[in-house]
Design an enzyme around this catalytic site. Structure first.
Site, short mmCIF file in Angstrom:
data_model
loop_
_atom_site.label_atom_id
_atom_site.label_comp_id
_atom_site.label_asym_id
_atom_site.label_seq_id
_atom_site.Cartn_x
_atom_site.Cartn_y
_atom_site.Cartn_z
CD GLU A 64 -45.31 -43.42 -113.55
OE1 GLU A 64 -46.01 -42.39 -113.61
OE2 GLU A 64 -45.36 -44.19 -112.58
CD GLU A 68 -46.76 -38.64 -114.11
OE1 GLU A 68 -45.90 -37.98 -114.74
OE2 GLU A 68 -46.60 -39.02 -112.93
CG ASP A 86 -27.25 -33.00 -105.33
OD1 ASP A 86 -27.16 -32.53 -104.18
OD2 ASP A 86 -26.32 -32.94 -106.16
CD GLU A 122 -50.37 -24.90 -116.28
OE1 GLU A 122 -50.12 -24.09 -117.20
OE2 GLU A 122 -50.33 -24.60 -115.07
#
Length: 558
Positions: A64, A68, A86, A122
């Site tokens: 990952e 990314e 949560d 970004e």
């Protein structure tokens, strides 16, 4: 989205699914943490993603991160495991997930920041104190400490919401004389959204009663005309955190009893000048202060001489603003000193790790310029710790003196201080100053981009209650991040949410307020009704998607 999750979505649509996932904390050489923004309206996040069938969590985080960020990483440590309600999230397309996250600390092996999968808009490194709001509620402590002794397991310590726990803490905390001679405890209270648990109040006999708006933040208040330290239990997930912050505020109550008068002018803090020369010297100064405490005894005097020389040069540059710093250090430094001592008392961490936790207030260069007030608290803490080494009896007569902590320290340095003629501005300092400006402006842009009903109140207003620790200033705009109480025509209104105030020459005077509401403003019988705030009288109109209210001046009616 992988084929596996795509097929799963085809079967269940937008329904909630469990998603085993991984995330990575990756730091650069400055200790800053890498975050990503996908540019689709979602909040920032760590590099993260779902674990695929047949894939181990450590393998998933390597994959990952590469997809990314373009970085090849090596997982070094499991920092935490998270999940539950949560960590539920709904994507802009309506898909609902509940993540079970394995959070890894990773080192970069090679590669350059360049996302491979096309989903990242970004990538940016942030220091822990100014990190953006995240899509998932990781605990702040995960980002603040760089060397974690233990894995963080998410669970709710129900004992933090039990009166028995408060009773036990109340027994322990009233005797702080081991950390400060002749300490006197004032009244104090723990509170949550529903109840207040009050202790040691001389006149108010009811110990448990419903919450009211007097109990906001962790601070010292006058409750029924008596100094009362208050701490919100919902702000903390450990006993040591709750215990130490209450000790901090109890010390402020002790200062009140002792008649402390060395308080700074808070408006100097709000209007503090951002000057490259001052930033350069101040960061050098703070390094020497830290080294004077943790370095060798042989080098201590040299570091102190450099510290004093740098501060004296800054005094010639910024004038009265140095008094803001020295007075704030004197008022807040000892309170942080008590907080550190009591945190170490309750924590299982070794003292060196506790000191490392608190040193961030002193050493983070960017944060020292962005959060001036907090940074002065950090230097005040280290001045207090240094005085323990240089003059162990310094606390005995502290309240009988008008001297600041800096004055007390200077007595141990002598006249051989560093002499500074010219100030050379480093590229790092130039970058910091520009970053501080951009960071402040970004806070306002982030506020203005929030969804909801935007309302602008225009007229003659004055601030009645502010939280100086949580104000961002850019030109004539002040972003009150937590709350703001204003006075309009002798009536007070409390906004318990972020508010942008446009100030007059006097920062207490306000010409315009910008708030964002969850519900559409209601106008009835000539009054604008704001839920949980009150009603305002004036001329109401709408411009595009923004609602405006020009407040009536009642003095002109007579």
């Amino acid at each position: 989205m992988s084929d596996y999750y795509q097929k799963l979505r085809e079967k269940v649509g937008n329904e909630l699914i469990f998603m085993p996932s991984v995330a990575a904390i990756i730091r650069n050489e400055a200790g800053e943490i890498l975050f990503q923004n996908k540019g689709n309206g979602e909040k920032w996040s760590l590099p993260a993603g779902a674990i695929e069938p047949g894939e181990a969590p450590a393998e998933a985080v390597v994959r990952e991160v590469w997809e990314e960020t373009g970085l090849h990483v090596v997982p070094k440590k499991l920092l935490g495991v998270f999940g539950g309600k949560d960590f539920r999230y709904q994507y802009p397309n309506g898909h609902k997930v509940e993540y079970n996250v394995f959070l890894f600390e990773c080192d970069v092996k090679d590669g350059e920041l360049n996302p491979i999968d096309g989903e990242t808009a970004e990538l940016r490194y942030f220091n822990a104190e100014q990190m953006p709001e995240l899509a998932l509620p990781y605990p702040k402590s995960i980002f603040l400490l760089k060397n974690h002794e233990e894995t963080y397991f998410q669970w709710k310590d129900d004992s933090l919401k039990k009166k028995d726990t408060y009773d036990k803490l109340a027994e322990d905390i009233t005797n702080l004389s081991q950390h400060w001679p002749a300490f006197e405890a004032v009244a104090f209270a723990f509170y949550d959204q529903e109840k207040v648990y009050l202790y040691r109040h001389p006149t108010f006999t009811e110990q448990v009663f419903p919450w009211n708006e007097q109990f906001l933040g962790d601070t010292i208040i006058l409750f029924e005309d008596y100094p009362t330290a208050i701490a919100c239990v919902e702000h903390y997930d450990t006993i040591e955190g709750l215990y130490s912050i209450l000790a901090h505020e109890l010390f402020h109550g002790f200062q009140y009893v002792k008649g402390e008068k060395r308080f700074p002018d808070e408006m100097l803090g709000v209007s503090y000048l951002l000057i490259e020369e001052n930033v350069e010297l101040r960061n050098q100064e703070r390094f020497h202060l830290y080294q004077a405490l943790v370095g060798t005894e042989e080098d201590r005097i040299k570091h102190l001489q450099n510290f004093v020389g740098l501060r004296e040069k800054r005094k010639s540059l910024i004038g009265e603003y140095i008094q803001y710093e020295t007075k704030l250090e004197t008022v807040e430094g000892p309170a942080y000193y008590i907080e550190l001592k009591t945190y170490a008392e309750k924590s299982s961490l070794p003292y060196e790790k506790v000191l490392e936790k608190y040193s961030g207030y002193l050493l983070n260069k960017e944060d020292a310029s962005i959060h001036l007030r907090k940074s002065c608290c950090g230097s005040g803490l280290f001045l207090s710790l240094l005085l323990d080494e240089l003059s162990p009896e310094w606390k005995e007569s502290f309240f009988e003196s008008n001297h600041t902590l800096y004055d007390l320290l200077k007595k141990h340095v002598g006249h051989e201080i560093l002499q500074i003629e010219e100030v050379s501005i480093s590229d790092e300092t130039k970058t910091i100053v520009e970053m501080v400006k951009n960071s402040k402006e970004a806070k306002f842009k982030e506020f203005e981009a929030k969804k909801g009903y935007h309302l602008v109140l225009e007229g003659d207003m004055k601030s009645a209650l502010i939280d100086p620790m949580n104000i961002v200033k850019s030109e004539n705009k002040l972003l009150h991040k937590n709350f703001l109480k204003v006075k309009v025509n002798d009536k007070e209104y409390l906004f318990q949410q972020p508010v942008v105030a446009y100030t007059n020459e006097n920062s207490r005077g306000i010409s315009k307020l910008h708030v964002i509401l969850d519900e559409k403003p209601v106008v009835k019988d000539g009054f604008l009704l704001l839920k949980d705030v009150g009603e305002f009288e004036g001329s109401f109109y709408q411009e595009d998607t923004v609602f405006h209210l020009k407040l009536d001046d009642v003095t002109k009616k007579f």
